[in-house]
Write a protein that holds these residues in place. Structure first.
Motif, PDB file in Angstrom:
ATOM      1  N   LYS A  31     -52.954 -43.052 -22.931  1.00 58.17           N
ATOM      2  CA  LYS A  31     -51.855 -42.539 -22.115  1.00 58.17           C
ATOM      3  C   LYS A  31     -50.596 -42.381 -22.960  1.00 58.17           C
ATOM      4  CE  LYS A  31     -53.293 -44.461 -17.643  1.00 58.17           C
ATOM      5  NZ  LYS A  31     -52.892 -45.343 -16.514  1.00 58.17           N
ATOM      6  N   MET A  32     -49.860 -41.299 -22.681  1.00 60.41           N
ATOM      7  CA  MET A  32     -48.589 -41.033 -23.350  1.00 60.41           C
ATOM      8  C   MET A  32     -47.521 -40.806 -22.283  1.00 60.41           C
ATOM      9  SD  MET A  32     -49.422 -41.094 -26.607  1.00 60.41           S
ATOM     10  CE  MET A  32     -48.064 -40.278 -27.465  1.00 60.41           C
ATOM     11  N   ALA A  33     -46.281 -41.173 -22.604  1.00 62.64           N
ATOM     12  CA  ALA A  33     -45.184 -40.964 -21.661  1.00 62.64           C
ATOM     13  C   ALA A  33     -43.883 -40.808 -22.440  1.00 62.64           C
ATOM     14  CB  ALA A  33     -45.085 -42.141 -20.685  1.00 62.64           C
ATOM     15  N   LYS A  34     -42.906 -40.200 -21.787  1.00 63.90           N
ATOM     16  CA  LYS A  34     -41.601 -40.059 -22.417  1.00 63.90           C
ATOM     17  C   LYS A  34     -40.894 -41.406 -22.443  1.00 63.90           C
ATOM     18  CE  LYS A  34     -40.369 -35.211 -21.730  1.00 63.90           C
ATOM     19  NZ  LYS A  34     -39.367 -34.281 -21.136  1.00 63.90           N
ATOM     20  N   ARG A  35     -40.266 -41.694 -23.580  1.00 62.63           N
ATOM     21  CA  ARG A  35     -39.531 -42.945 -23.734  1.00 62.63           C
ATOM     22  C   ARG A  35     -38.212 -42.652 -24.433  1.00 62.63           C
ATOM     23  NH1 ARG A  35     -38.743 -46.904 -27.695  1.00 62.63           N
ATOM     24  NH2 ARG A  35     -39.878 -45.643 -29.207  1.00 62.63           N
ATOM     25  N   LEU A  36     -37.153 -43.317 -23.964  1.00 62.52           N
ATOM     26  CA  LEU A  36     -35.850 -43.149 -24.593  1.00 62.52           C
ATOM     27  C   LEU A  36     -35.803 -43.999 -25.859  1.00 62.52           C
ATOM     28  CD1 LEU A  36     -32.925 -42.048 -24.494  1.00 62.52           C
ATOM     29  CD2 LEU A  36     -32.305 -44.140 -23.259  1.00 62.52           C
ATOM     30  N   ASN A  37     -35.546 -43.345 -26.976  1.00 62.55           N
ATOM     31  CA  ASN A  37     -35.349 -44.060 -28.229  1.00 62.55           C
ATOM     32  C   ASN A  37     -33.895 -44.511 -28.275  1.00 62.55           C
ATOM     33  OD1 ASN A  37     -34.791 -44.790 -30.933  1.00 62.55           O
ATOM     34  ND2 ASN A  37     -36.459 -43.500 -31.677  1.00 62.55           N
TER      35      ASN A  37
ATOM     36  N   PHE B 171     -35.615 -53.976 -37.405  1.00 62.51           N
ATOM     37  CA  PHE B 171     -36.953 -54.513 -37.567  1.00 62.51           C
ATOM     38  C   PHE B 171     -37.896 -53.831 -36.579  1.00 62.51           C
ATOM     39  CE2 PHE B 171     -33.960 -57.966 -38.579  1.00 62.51           C
ATOM     40  CZ  PHE B 171     -34.341 -58.215 -39.884  1.00 62.51           C
ATOM     41  N   SER B 172     -39.168 -53.893 -36.873  1.00 65.11           N
ATOM     42  CA  SER B 172     -40.163 -53.365 -35.952  1.00 65.11           C
ATOM     43  C   SER B 172     -41.310 -54.351 -35.849  1.00 65.11           C
ATOM     44  CB  SER B 172     -40.674 -52.004 -36.420  1.00 65.11           C
ATOM     45  OG  SER B 172     -41.334 -52.136 -37.671  1.00 65.11           O
ATOM     46  N   LEU B 173     -42.005 -54.282 -34.751  1.00 63.22           N
ATOM     47  CA  LEU B 173     -43.140 -55.155 -34.499  1.00 63.22           C
ATOM     48  C   LEU B 173     -44.148 -54.332 -33.711  1.00 63.22           C
ATOM     49  CD1 LEU B 173     -43.526 -58.184 -35.221  1.00 63.22           C
ATOM     50  CD2 LEU B 173     -42.957 -58.725 -32.861  1.00 63.22           C
ATOM     51  N   PRO B 174     -45.415 -54.331 -34.105  1.00 68.44           N
ATOM     52  CA  PRO B 174     -46.383 -53.474 -33.413  1.00 68.44           C
ATOM     53  C   PRO B 174     -46.618 -53.900 -31.971  1.00 68.44           C
ATOM     54  CG  PRO B 174     -47.501 -54.979 -34.907  1.00 68.44           C
ATOM     55  CD  PRO B 174     -46.035 -55.115 -35.187  1.00 68.44           C
ATOM     56  N   ARG B 175     -47.048 -52.938 -31.173  1.00 66.45           N
ATOM     57  CA  ARG B 175     -47.524 -53.217 -29.825  1.00 66.45           C
ATOM     58  C   ARG B 175     -49.048 -53.099 -29.848  1.00 66.45           C
ATOM     59  NH1 ARG B 175     -42.656 -50.535 -29.091  1.00 66.45           N
ATOM     60  NH2 ARG B 175     -41.253 -51.452 -27.529  1.00 66.45           N
ATOM     61  N   TYR B 176     -49.704 -53.877 -28.998  1.00 70.54           N
ATOM     62  CA  TYR B 176     -51.165 -53.893 -28.985  1.00 70.54           C
ATOM     63  C   TYR B 176     -51.711 -53.432 -27.634  1.00 70.54           C
ATOM     64  CZ  TYR B 176     -51.076 -56.556 -33.360  1.00 70.54           C
ATOM     65  OH  TYR B 176     -50.883 -56.947 -34.669  1.00 70.54           O
ATOM     66  N   ILE B 177     -52.930 -52.976 -27.655  1.00 75.41           N
ATOM     67  CA  ILE B 177     -53.742 -52.596 -26.495  1.00 75.41           C
ATOM     68  C   ILE B 177     -53.162 -51.391 -25.748  1.00 75.41           C
ATOM     69  CG2 ILE B 177     -55.079 -53.441 -24.559  1.00 75.41           C
ATOM     70  CD1 ILE B 177     -55.390 -55.113 -27.138  1.00 75.41           C
ATOM     71  N   PRO B 178     -53.386 -50.190 -26.286  1.00 77.47           N
ATOM     72  CA  PRO B 178     -52.949 -48.976 -25.594  1.00 77.47           C
ATOM     73  C   PRO B 178     -53.640 -48.843 -24.234  1.00 77.47           C
ATOM     74  CG  PRO B 178     -53.549 -48.501 -27.877  1.00 77.47           C
ATOM     75  CD  PRO B 178     -54.008 -49.895 -27.586  1.00 77.47           C
ATOM     76  N   ALA B 179     -52.916 -48.269 -23.289  1.00 75.88           N
ATOM     77  CA  ALA B 179     -53.488 -48.005 -21.967  1.00 75.88           C
ATOM     78  C   ALA B 179     -54.343 -46.737 -22.051  1.00 75.88           C
ATOM     79  CB  ALA B 179     -52.379 -47.834 -20.941  1.00 75.88           C
ATOM     80  N   ILE B 180     -55.500 -46.757 -21.390  1.00 75.65           N
ATOM     81  CA  ILE B 180     -56.436 -45.634 -21.425  1.00 75.65           C
ATOM     82  C   ILE B 180     -56.466 -44.937 -20.059  1.00 75.65           C
ATOM     83  CG2 ILE B 180     -58.818 -44.933 -21.859  1.00 75.65           C
ATOM     84  CD1 ILE B 180     -57.387 -46.061 -24.309  1.00 75.65           C
ATOM     85  N   ASP B 181     -56.378 -43.635 -20.076  1.00 71.14           N
ATOM     86  CA  ASP B 181     -56.491 -42.844 -18.849  1.00 71.14           C
ATOM     87  C   ASP B 181     -57.952 -42.858 -18.400  1.00 71.14           C
ATOM     88  OD1 ASP B 181     -56.792 -40.735 -16.953  1.00 71.14           O
ATOM     89  OD2 ASP B 181     -54.979 -39.784 -17.735  1.00 71.14           O
ATOM     90  N   SER B 182     -58.199 -43.408 -17.233  1.00 72.62           N
ATOM     91  CA  SER B 182     -59.578 -43.573 -16.754  1.00 72.62           C
ATOM     92  C   SER B 182     -60.267 -42.242 -16.475  1.00 72.62           C
ATOM     93  CB  SER B 182     -59.591 -44.436 -15.486  1.00 72.62           C
ATOM     94  OG  SER B 182     -58.826 -43.836 -14.458  1.00 72.62           O
ATOM     95  N   THR B 183     -59.495 -41.197 -16.249  1.00 70.95           N
ATOM     96  CA  THR B 183     -60.109 -39.898 -15.940  1.00 70.95           C
ATOM     97  C   THR B 183     -60.478 -39.110 -17.191  1.00 70.95           C
ATOM     98  OG1 THR B 183     -57.925 -38.850 -15.774  1.00 70.95           O
ATOM     99  CG2 THR B 183     -58.887 -39.742 -13.743  1.00 70.95           C
ATOM    100  N   THR B 184     -59.712 -39.290 -18.272  1.00 73.40           N
ATOM    101  CA  THR B 184     -59.961 -38.513 -19.492  1.00 73.40           C
ATOM    102  C   THR B 184     -60.495 -39.364 -20.641  1.00 73.40           C
ATOM    103  OG1 THR B 184     -57.712 -38.829 -20.352  1.00 73.40           O
ATOM    104  CG2 THR B 184     -58.075 -36.958 -18.865  1.00 73.40           C
ATOM    105  N   GLY B 185     -60.292 -40.679 -20.553  1.00 70.48           N
ATOM    106  CA  GLY B 185     -60.705 -41.559 -21.641  1.00 70.48           C
ATOM    107  C   GLY B 185     -59.754 -41.521 -22.823  1.00 70.48           C
ATOM    108  N   GLU B 186     -58.609 -40.843 -22.660  1.00 71.18           N
ATOM    109  CA  GLU B 186     -57.640 -40.733 -23.741  1.00 71.18           C
ATOM    110  C   GLU B 186     -56.509 -41.740 -23.563  1.00 71.18           C
ATOM    111  OE1 GLU B 186     -56.314 -36.703 -23.780  1.00 71.18           O
ATOM    112  OE2 GLU B 186     -58.217 -35.910 -24.545  1.00 71.18           O
TER     113      GLU B 186
END
Length: 238
Positions: free
Chosen positions: A47-53, A30-45
């Motif tokens: 944030k992305m990071a490596k995650r173990l699947n 099953f999957s369930l969405p996550r809400y409210i992405p974190a924003i990089d304050s310096t770029t406004g983009e």
């Protein structure tokens, strides 16, 4: 001869392979969405990071999501209740006040349904946070909790300093909240004073928001009940 052998295989052997395949590979994911992405304050983009699947045991780039900030409030017994108490727990948060005669009783009644469904599950916690903390001292919260047969240790009614609760609602749980008396001193009716969301917020064990639900709508809360079970299944399978 070959035709009979093929029929025998289909009738006797193939079902065994199907069963083994389903048993080995047929686990529901099953999957369930996550809400409210974190924003990089310096770029406004975002944030992305490596995650173990855990499903594939490989690292991949994934969106970083905001987590509920740490907080310290007071519960209906007068004891300090901090966010540390929620580590490793799934919880549902809502906002209310005891003098409310409009949506709050409806919201609290629906939270009571969540309690009834998960009353023997210590991993599921419930928070009802007062938006009228000056009036809603612990004794008021205790009376309100008793009115809805709240389970001690699972359903927590919280109060504290307004300067903590209001930013927590707005920037932490991302639901609207306002005290109209700050803008119009003539407003005296509590139901007109405190403008807050009817939403219930589902938060996972990492402190990430996983869902918003209309706490006055039975069908929406039915969806919440299902999605709590989905979230529990995700943790069990992974």
């Amino acid at each position: 001869m070959y035709k009979k052998t093929g029929i025998l295989f289909l009738v006797l052997i193939l079902p065994v392979f199907i069963y083994l395949g389903l048993k080995t590979f047929g686990t529901n994911h099953f999957s369930l969405p996550r809400y409210i992405p974190a924003i990089d304050s310096t770029t406004g983009e975002i944030k992305m990071a490596k995650r173990l699947n855990p499903r594939w045991n490989e690292s991949e780039m994934d969106t970083v999501f905001q987590t509920i900030p740490s907080f310290s409030l007071t519960d209906e017994t007068g004891k300090t209740f901090g966010s540390n108490s929620l580590k490793g727990k799934i919880y549902v948060a809502s906002f209310f006040f005891t003098r409310c005669t409009t949506i709050c009783p409806k919201i609290t009644s629906q939270v009571s349904r969540v309690q009834d469904t998960f009353h023997q599950d210590p991993d599921v916690q419930l928070l009802s946070i007062s938006v009228d903390p000056k009036f809603d001292q612990p004794e008021k919260l205790a009376t309100y909790a008793k009115r809805f047969d709240a389970n001690k240790g699972q359903w927590h009614f919280l109060t504290g300093e307004k300067k903590i609760i209001y930013p927590l609602a707005l920037k932490g749980f991302h639901v609207p909240l306002a005290d109209a008396s700050e803008y119009d001193a003539a407003i005296k009716n509590p139901d007109e004073t405190f403008i807050h969301s009817e939403r219930l917020i589902l938060v996972d064990k990492e402190g990430v928001i996983r869902g918003f639900y209309d706490g006055t709508d039975k069908k929406e809360v039915d969806r919440l009940l299902v999605e709590i079970k989905v979230l529990k299944s995700i943790y069990t399978n992974y």
